[in-house]
Scaffold this motif. Structure first.
Motif, PDB file in Angstrom:
ATOM      1  N   HIS A 263       0.795  -1.234   0.000  1.00  0.00           N
ATOM      2  CA  HIS A 263       0.000   0.000   0.000  1.00  0.00           C
ATOM      3  C   HIS A 263       0.829   1.287   0.000  1.00  0.00           C
ATOM      4  O   HIS A 263       0.363   2.315  -0.475  1.00  0.00           O
ATOM      5  CB  HIS A 263      -0.928   0.016   1.224  1.00  0.00           C
ATOM      6  N   GLU A 264       2.056   1.220   0.536  1.00  0.00           N
ATOM      7  CA  GLU A 264       2.824   2.459   0.694  1.00  0.00           C
ATOM      8  C   GLU A 264       4.183   2.442   0.013  1.00  0.00           C
ATOM      9  O   GLU A 264       4.867   3.462  -0.018  1.00  0.00           O
ATOM     10  CB  GLU A 264       3.005   2.762   2.196  1.00  0.00           C
ATOM     11  N   GLY A 265       4.580   1.273  -0.502  1.00  0.00           N
ATOM     12  CA  GLY A 265       5.855   1.194  -1.204  1.00  0.00           C
ATOM     13  C   GLY A 265       7.037   0.975  -0.264  1.00  0.00           C
ATOM     14  O   GLY A 265       6.916   1.084   0.961  1.00  0.00           O
ATOM     15  N   PRO A 266       8.216   0.693  -0.846  1.00  0.00           N
ATOM     16  CA  PRO A 266       9.405   0.382  -0.030  1.00  0.00           C
ATOM     17  C   PRO A 266       9.884   1.536   0.845  1.00  0.00           C
ATOM     18  O   PRO A 266      10.522   1.314   1.873  1.00  0.00           O
ATOM     19  CB  PRO A 266      10.464   0.000  -1.075  1.00  0.00           C
ATOM     20  N   THR A 267       9.594   2.777   0.429  1.00  0.00           N
ATOM     21  CA  THR A 267      10.049   3.920   1.233  1.00  0.00           C
ATOM     22  C   THR A 267       9.362   3.975   2.598  1.00  0.00           C
ATOM     23  O   THR A 267       9.854   4.639   3.511  1.00  0.00           O
ATOM     24  CB  THR A 267       9.793   5.254   0.491  1.00  0.00           C
ATOM     25  N   ALA A 268       8.231   3.253   2.749  1.00  0.00           N
ATOM     26  CA  ALA A 268       7.528   3.231   4.033  1.00  0.00           C
ATOM     27  C   ALA A 268       8.403   2.655   5.142  1.00  0.00           C
ATOM     28  O   ALA A 268       8.246   3.009   6.312  1.00  0.00           O
ATOM     29  CB  ALA A 268       6.243   2.417   3.921  1.00  0.00           C
ATOM     30  N   PHE A 269       9.350   1.786   4.758  1.00  0.00           N
ATOM     31  CA  PHE A 269      10.207   1.153   5.761  1.00  0.00           C
ATOM     32  C   PHE A 269      11.244   2.117   6.333  1.00  0.00           C
ATOM     33  O   PHE A 269      11.898   1.794   7.331  1.00  0.00           O
ATOM     34  CB  PHE A 269      10.907  -0.069   5.156  1.00  0.00           C
ATOM     35  N   TYR A 270      11.392   3.257   5.692  1.00  0.00           N
ATOM     36  CA  TYR A 270      12.314   4.272   6.222  1.00  0.00           C
ATOM     37  C   TYR A 270      11.571   5.540   6.632  1.00  0.00           C
ATOM     38  O   TYR A 270      12.156   6.604   6.716  1.00  0.00           O
ATOM     39  CB  TYR A 270      13.415   4.582   5.206  1.00  0.00           C
ATOM     40  N   LYS A 271      10.277   5.390   6.909  1.00  0.00           N
ATOM     41  CA  LYS A 271       9.525   6.519   7.453  1.00  0.00           C
ATOM     42  C   LYS A 271      10.088   6.870   8.823  1.00  0.00           C
ATOM     43  O   LYS A 271      10.376   5.991   9.628  1.00  0.00           O
ATOM     44  CB  LYS A 271       8.039   6.171   7.589  1.00  0.00           C
ATOM     45  N   GLY A 272      10.226   8.154   9.069  1.00  0.00           N
ATOM     46  CA  GLY A 272      10.758   8.587  10.353  1.00  0.00           C
ATOM     47  C   GLY A 272      12.253   8.352  10.485  1.00  0.00           C
ATOM     48  O   GLY A 272      12.774   8.271  11.597  1.00  0.00           O
ATOM     49  N   PHE A 273      12.986   8.260   9.325  1.00  0.00           N
ATOM     50  CA  PHE A 273      14.428   7.984   9.402  1.00  0.00           C
ATOM     51  C   PHE A 273      15.186   9.106  10.102  1.00  0.00           C
ATOM     52  O   PHE A 273      16.048   8.850  10.953  1.00  0.00           O
ATOM     53  CB  PHE A 273      15.010   7.774   8.003  1.00  0.00           C
ATOM     54  N   MET A 274      14.884  10.361   9.746  1.00  0.00           N
ATOM     55  CA  MET A 274      15.607  11.478  10.364  1.00  0.00           C
ATOM     56  C   MET A 274      15.379  11.552  11.868  1.00  0.00           C
ATOM     57  O   MET A 274      16.343  11.675  12.631  1.00  0.00           O
ATOM     58  CB  MET A 274      15.245  12.799   9.682  1.00  0.00           C
ATOM     59  N   PRO A 275      14.100  11.479  12.348  1.00  0.00           N
ATOM     60  CA  PRO A 275      13.950  11.455  13.805  1.00  0.00           C
ATOM     61  C   PRO A 275      14.565  10.214  14.439  1.00  0.00           C
ATOM     62  O   PRO A 275      15.052  10.276  15.564  1.00  0.00           O
ATOM     63  CB  PRO A 275      12.428  11.494  14.029  1.00  0.00           C
ATOM     64  N   SER A 276      14.569   9.095  13.694  1.00  0.00           N
ATOM     65  CA  SER A 276      15.222   7.890  14.213  1.00  0.00           C
ATOM     66  C   SER A 276      16.713   8.143  14.404  1.00  0.00           C
ATOM     67  O   SER A 276      17.297   7.789  15.439  1.00  0.00           O
ATOM     68  CB  SER A 276      15.032   6.707  13.260  1.00  0.00           C
TER      69      SER A 276
END
Length: 309
Positions: A263-276
């Motif tokens: 539903h959201e594509g591979p980039t969903a797995f790096y959502k919130g990367f900067m705050p992480s």
């Protein structure tokens, strides 16, 4: 950890155990708003699955923090802090405090630990810690993810209420929701975090780039934070989504990951990367610097009690 010389006072396992938990709590107090922003960015989009588009409420780390303060008040940044501190005291004490002891266990008491031994020690203590702290992690994530309802109400009113509500509505197993992805995530995080810190610090001291002091600890902790974020981010997102989900939303962690991908594509797995990264980088710096100082301070106190004259 590396860096001890033959003449140095070696901290006991007890000092490491309680020192790690205390240092992790201090690091959590400093970096908790970044962790909350990370959780909000990671779960953004899951409620719009199946609809035509995804309504983007949060944009970037500081945009998320600003939006939360404006719409929910500044206290929302510390939703789940009590559970977070409970988690760190039980979790970090095991995964960080017992790391050196586990290295010695695998090397049968010798000090020569190779990369494989360090990875095994990191995986072991990371998995052990989940068994102790999983319910606190579930409650922390639920608190961080909850948004104030239109009538001003909340999903959970207090930390104790969250434990009770989850156990009542989802069964005791609900408190261990996401246990397997969390074991996977924390095995990876522990290996990336502790082994990277250990090796960077060892190299710095080996080539006399710095002394075993604050600048060395700072540099090693920053490198460990970056490596950990890159390696662990996909698993962390799946863990957060799965633990925050209601009963029956996902059949398993793998189903959660596949649903995200579809539903959201591979980039969903790096959502919130900067705050992480901001959170893990700053958390590692505060935690490791504090941990090293607590170990030294507690060891001196312990030594002075044992040898007062």
């Amino acid at each position: 950890m590396v860096g001890m010389k033959p003449g140095d006072m070696v901290p006991s396992a007890t000092v490491k155990f309680f020192g790690a938990g205390t240092a992790a709590c201090i690091a959590d107090l400093v970096t908790f708003p970044l962790d909350t922003a990370k959780v909000r960015l990671q779960i953004q989009g899951e409620s719009q699955k199946g609809k035509g588009g995804i309504d983007v409420k949060y944009r970037g780390v500081f945009g998320t923090i600003t939006t939360m303060v404006r719409t929910e008040g500044p206290r929302s940044l510390y939703n789940g802090l009590v559970a977070g501190l409970q988690r760190q005291m039980s979790f970090a004490s095991v995964r960080i405090g017992l790391y050196d002891s586990m290295k010695q266990f695998y090397t049968r008491g010798t000090e020569s630990a190779g990369i494989v031994t360090r990875l095994m020690a990191g995986c072991t203590t990371g998995a052990m810690a989940v068994a102790f702290a999983q319910p606190t992690d579930v409650v922390k994530v639920r608190f961080q993810a909850q948004v104030r309802l239109a009538d001003g109400g909340r999903r959970y009113n207090s930390t104790l209420d969250a434990y009770k509500t989850i156990a009542r509505d989802e069964g005791v197993r609900g408190l261990w929701r996401g246990c397997m992805p969390n074991i996977t995530r924390n095995a990876i995080v522990n290996c990336a975090e502790l082994v990277t810190y250990d090796m960077i610090k060892e190299l710095i001291l080996k080539y006399d780039l710095m002394t075993d002091n604050l600048p060395c600890h700072f540099t090693a902790a920053f490198g460990a934070g970056f490596c950990t974020t890159v390696v662990a981010s996909p698993v962390d997102v799946v863990k957060t989504r799965f633990m925050n989900s209601g009963s029956g939303q996902y059949s398993s962690a793998v189903n959660c990951a596949l649903t995200m991908l579809r539903h959201e594509g591979p980039t969903a797995f790096y959502k919130g990367f900067m705050p992480s990264f901001l959170r893990l980088g700053s958390w590692n710096i505060v935690m490791f610097v504090t941990y090293e100082q607590i170990k030294r301070g507690m060891t001196r106190v312990q030594h002075s009690w044992e040898s007062p004259f």
